[in-house]
Design an enzyme around this catalytic site. Structure first.
Site, mmCIF file in Angstrom:
data_model
loop_
_atom_site.group_PDB
_atom_site.id
_atom_site.type_symbol
_atom_site.label_atom_id
_atom_site.label_comp_id
_atom_site.label_asym_id
_atom_site.label_seq_id
_atom_site.Cartn_x
_atom_site.Cartn_y
_atom_site.Cartn_z
ATOM 1 N N GLY A 12 0.785 -1.227 0.000
ATOM 2 C CA GLY A 12 0.000 0.000 0.000
ATOM 3 C C GLY A 12 0.814 1.272 0.000
ATOM 4 N N ASN A 14 1.546 3.203 -2.546
ATOM 5 C CA ASN A 14 0.798 4.183 -3.340
ATOM 6 C C ASN A 14 -0.475 4.610 -2.624
ATOM 7 O OD1 ASN A 14 2.159 4.880 -5.806
ATOM 8 N ND2 ASN A 14 1.885 2.759 -6.455
ATOM 9 N N LEU A 85 -4.484 -6.813 -7.806
ATOM 10 C CA LEU A 85 -4.073 -7.796 -8.807
ATOM 11 C C LEU A 85 -5.218 -8.581 -9.438
ATOM 12 C CD1 LEU A 85 -0.823 -9.099 -7.094
ATOM 13 C CD2 LEU A 85 -1.128 -7.205 -8.699
ATOM 14 N N LEU A 87 -8.657 -8.908 -11.785
ATOM 15 C CA LEU A 87 -9.381 -8.239 -12.866
ATOM 16 C C LEU A 87 -10.715 -7.721 -12.321
ATOM 17 C CD1 LEU A 87 -9.322 -7.677 -15.948
ATOM 18 C CD2 LEU A 87 -10.595 -9.808 -16.238
ATOM 19 N N ASN A 102 -6.336 2.990 -12.825
ATOM 20 C CA ASN A 102 -5.295 2.061 -12.403
ATOM 21 C C ASN A 102 -3.938 2.674 -12.715
ATOM 22 O OD1 ASN A 102 -4.153 -0.506 -11.586
ATOM 23 N ND2 ASN A 102 -3.827 -0.962 -13.750
ATOM 24 N N HIS A 104 -0.061 1.434 -13.736
ATOM 25 C CA HIS A 104 0.709 0.288 -14.215
ATOM 26 C C HIS A 104 2.183 0.677 -14.251
ATOM 27 C CE1 HIS A 104 1.261 -3.538 -16.195
ATOM 28 N NE2 HIS A 104 2.109 -2.938 -17.003
ATOM 29 N N ASP A 145 -5.248 -3.796 -18.278
ATOM 30 C CA ASP A 145 -4.355 -2.762 -18.815
ATOM 31 C C ASP A 145 -4.715 -2.253 -20.210
ATOM 32 O OD1 ASP A 145 -2.850 -3.053 -16.456
ATOM 33 O OD2 ASP A 145 -1.677 -4.672 -17.342
ATOM 34 N N GLU A 174 5.636 6.769 -9.432
ATOM 35 C CA GLU A 174 4.272 6.509 -8.945
ATOM 36 C C GLU A 174 3.926 7.442 -7.796
ATOM 37 O OE1 GLU A 174 4.033 1.717 -9.949
ATOM 38 O OE2 GLU A 174 4.520 2.354 -7.916
#
Length: 191
Positions: A12, A14, A85, A87, A102, A104, A145, A174
């Site tokens: 965590g 971010n 992680l 979908l 999101n 990436h 993505d 990030e």
């Protein structure tokens, strides 16, 4: 008032930066941290920050709309995936059109898709001899993505860089860019 739920699967880092960024924001608040692992450090971090948490299990997330009910109860208006992680299922994408973002750890469309996360990405960047990498912040759709890109920034990769050094460079990007890009996008949505 925009009320954010951050979905995360790991430490965590971010999520913490995003919570801190919006702590005193007049129009945006992080109201919920959602995790899919009971031992994910992000849950303890959220509690330390005074943010409520929700733990998802795979059957509940994919075979019911319980997550949607929990988000509605918390009055969530926007979702941020920060190292989540799984979908996102169609019911959630449809409930939050253009309101799920999101991050990436590469320059999409390169190094994206199922299984391309964390160190898997940084090793692939190293193995293919890329001379730069970076981050992509994008909208979420029903495929890994593939949503529209909102923001990309790059950093150099040298031949001497290890995957761990590449990861550190990307993490720095990030932490600097994710929260401000979220803020800018939300402001644009509401203008």
């Amino acid at each position: 008032m925009e009320r954010i739920a951050i979905f995360a699967s790991g430490t965590g880092s971010n999520a913490k930066k995003i919570i801190e960024y919006f702590k005193a924001h007049p129009n945006i608040e992080v109201r919920l941290v959602v995790a899919n692992k009971p031992d994910a450090p992000v849950l303890a971090m959220a509690k330390q920050q005074g943010v409520k948490t929700l733990l998802l299990d795979r059957p509940g997330f994919y075979q019911s709309e319980g997550a949607l009910e929990a988000l509605a109860e918390a009055q969530i208006t926007f979702i941020v995936l920060a190292g989540f992680l799984w979908l996102v299922p169609p019911y959630l994408v449809n409930a939050y059109p253009n309101r799920i973002v999101n991050i990436h750890p590469a320059l999409l469309p390169k190094f994206g898709g199922k299984g391309m996360y964390g160190m898997h990405v940084h090793r692939a960047v190293k193995e293919t001899g890329e001379t730069n990498t970076g981050i992509t912040i994008h909208l979420v759709n029903e495929a890994y993505d593939e949503g529209d890109t909102l923001f990309q920034v790059r950093c150099p990769v040298t031949a001497a860089d290890t995957p761990e050094q590449i990861a550190a460079k990307v993490r720095q990007l990030e932490h600097v860019h994710f929260a401000p890009v979220i803020e800018k996008y939300i402001n644009a949505l509401n203008s």
